[in-house]
Write an enzyme that holds these catalytic residues in place. Structure first.
Site, mmCIF file in Angstrom:
data_model
loop_
_atom_site.group_PDB
_atom_site.id
_atom_site.type_symbol
_atom_site.label_atom_id
_atom_site.label_comp_id
_atom_site.label_asym_id
_atom_site.label_seq_id
_atom_site.Cartn_x
_atom_site.Cartn_y
_atom_site.Cartn_z
ATOM 1 N N GLU A 1 13.863 53.535 68.396
ATOM 2 C CA GLU A 1 14.821 52.420 68.417
ATOM 3 C C GLU A 1 16.216 52.812 68.922
ATOM 4 O OE1 GLU A 1 14.796 50.480 64.502
ATOM 5 O OE2 GLU A 1 12.734 50.072 64.789
ATOM 6 N N GLU B 1 3.107 49.337 64.995
ATOM 7 C CA GLU B 1 3.686 48.744 64.005
ATOM 8 C C GLU B 1 3.074 47.278 63.909
ATOM 9 O OE1 GLU B 1 7.708 49.395 62.858
ATOM 10 O OE2 GLU B 1 7.655 51.332 63.675
#
Length: 571
Positions: free
Chosen positions: A366, A481
């Site tokens: 991220e 995810e």
């Protein structure tokens, strides 16, 4: 590929053929129907009503009118009901539903007057919602349709309002009536609840196509539960720890109190902690994987979140201390990656006969901006960026990971929002920087895939578009995810099933093969809805996963199995 299941090609075909048969059988069992002569059919998550309520003197069914068969006549002058045409919804009290209805109506008024047809539901809490309205001429057919989402708080009905209708002059003819109610509470008593232990294995179903099928899991309450582990090892070939491999957990939230010298790649000596804590949980997690013959994704080495602030400060001080310079941060970054990767490898060598348990590492997580632009594509609200002011920490992380990780361990950049065109573009800039460094290695882009019911999977500017953009860089993709939120829609198990089915079809169509890069593994971010990180998010309950409480298979589970069975039939 196919880490867990090792069988001959012929055996795989036989197994998958059996899977295709069983999948159809099991889905049938999970959608048992109940019906009666009142024109009501009920199955899991859905009810269909095809008749208005019977009234002996006023209603006649099955007539032939104007060349149409099975027409219902309502002689309004003979009706004793306040509302002449009603459809009972009494069987669905306390159900949160989406109602869709349609029918064709012809009004015959002896005076030739028009008739005002208004369809209502007498649900007071929803404001007596109107579903359709039209003033119709006598002796002509008209089509009515409408839909509404609402909670049925008591015995209710869908009806044509009697207000304004002159019943002494009127006959109504109705055909093709269909009232469909979607709701997760509907028909649950007709569904046989199936445990994930009793159903076919997702890992086995997808072994011919992907390296693994995995789930994210916490340690407490799940990975320490022998019964859960039995199901996990049946359904999955890999798992990801939700938290325990993140820096905060590796450090056990403890500031170092003793230091040693570390010679960094610039040849200078820097102070680093004497060692990380004993890694007791890491040992337990690795041993669990070894005993149950499961692989792991390592998540994560470098992240702006869940990394202690003191790691970035002079003398490992509090957040009032100054940030270290870039050279010192490089040394700490290299030391941390070296320490973790070498610890894992040493454990595998000693306790797992040198066979890899951790098959992929999310090296950086991220780091791309949600509001990427041509001039700025990096997240700026992180201590990493505050020190480096550039992507050098990302490139260095992949350089150090390449230096210390076994060569058969894949190195991944992982991020969310990858299906956004701009966010995907920002990630591609990060990939370019890593690939430009001669001693760095990146093998995989991890697409977190927290998507919604409205996320386009294929077509222009879709999820598939981003997969293909990463593949064009010579990289593989891992879905890291996956969960599917409601996007504000009312939850319906059949619609979620369809979305999961379509997602896995898209993934199969873009999978890695011997001749091309592509998707090589899928991890769902959680196992049961009730433990999902978004279960209570966005103002209403989310149901984003394949299983619910007590590890019961949801229709979405069967949607994923169906996608594999359909692919097997093509082989």
């Amino acid at each position: 590929m196919g880490i867990v299941v090792n069988m001959s090609k012929n055996m795989k075909k036989i197994t998958l053929a059996m899977l295709a048969f069983l999948c159809g059988l099991l889905v049938s069992c999970a959608s048992t129907k109940a019906s009666d002569d009142k024109g009501i059919s009920i199955e899991a998550g859905k009810a269909v009503i095809t008749k208005i309520n019977y009234e002996e003197k006023a209603v006649k069914y099955g007539l032939n009118v104007d060349g149409y068969q099975n027409v219902t006549l309502v002689d309004c002058v003979k009706s004793t009901k306040r509302n002449i045409v009603t459809v009972s919804l009494d069987d669905f009290v306390d159900c949160d539903v989406t109602i869709e209805f349609s029918c064709d109506i012809k009004a015959v008024d002896s005076t030739g007057a028009q008739t005002d047809i208004v369809w209502f539901i007498n649900e007071v809490d929803a404001g007596i919602p109107q579903l359709a309205r039209e003033k119709i001429d006598s002796n002509k057919w008209y089509h009515f349709s409408g839909s509404k989402e609402l909670l049925l708080t008591d015995k209710r009905q869908l009806y044509i309002s009697a207000a304004g209708i002159q019943r002494e002059n009127l006959k109504l003819y109705i055909r093709n009536l269909k009232v469909v109610l979607y709701g997760d509470q509907i028909g649950r008593e007709n569904v046989e609840q199936k445990s994930w232990l009793d159903e076919p294995s997702l890992a086995q179903a997808y072994a011919p196509y992907f390296d693994y099928i995995g789930f994210a899991t916490p340690l407490r309450g799940v990975l320490e539960n022998v019964d859960v582990l039995e199901g996990l090892s049946h359904q999955a070939s890999c798992y990801t720890m939700e938290n325990e491999f993140k820096p905060d957990f590796i450090f056990s939230w403890q500031k170092p109190n003793s230091y040693q010298d570390f010679i960094a790649e610039d040849g200078k000596s820097y102070k680093v902690p004497v060692n990380t804590p004993p890694m007791g949980n890491i040992n337990k997690i690795l041993m669990t994987a070894s005993v149950y013959n499961l692989k792991m994704r390592g998540h994560v080495l470098v992240w702006h979140s869940q990394t202690p602030d003191w790691f970035f400060r002079e003398n490992y001080g509090s957040n009032s201390a100054a940030f270290v310079d870039e050279a010192t941060m490089n040394a700490r970054l290299e030391w941390y990656i070296k320490t973790v990767l070498e610890y894992i490898k040493a454990w595998e060598d000693k306790y797992n006969n040198g066979e890899r348990i951790v098959i992929t590492w999310d090296v950086v997580n991220e780091a791309a901006s949600d509001n990427a632009s041509v001039s700025q594509w990096l997240r700026t609200d992180s201590n990493w960026f505050r020190i480096y002011k550039s992507d050098r920490f990302i490139v260095n992380a992949f350089r150090y990971a390449n230096k210390y990780a076994p060569k058969d361990v894949l190195l991944a950049y992982n991020d969310y929002g990858c299906s956004s065109y701009n966010k995907c573009g920002a990630i591609l800039k990060i990939v370019d920087a890593i690939q430009a460094a001669p001693d760095a290695r990146i093998d995989v882009v991890g697409m977190q895939s927290h998507i919604g019911m409205g996320t386009p999977l294929t077509g222009y500017n879709s999820f598939e578009t981003s997969v293909q953009r990463f593949v064009e860089k010579g990289l593989d993709v891992q879905i890291t995810e996956l969960d599917i939120g409601s996007d504000g829609q009312k939850y319906n198990s059949e619609k979620l099933k369809s979305k999961y089915h379509d997602f896995f079809v898209m993934a199969l169509n873009n999978r890695k093969t011997e001749t091309k890069n592509g998707i090589r593994g899928i991890t769902l971010w959680g196992i049961v809805d009730e433990r999902s990180w978004i279960y209570n998010n966005h103002g209403s309950k989310q149901h984003p996963l394949l299983f619910e409480k007590d590890y019961v298979c949801k229709p979405a589970f069967y949607g994923v199995l169906e996608a594999a069975a359909e692919e097997a039939e093509k082989q």
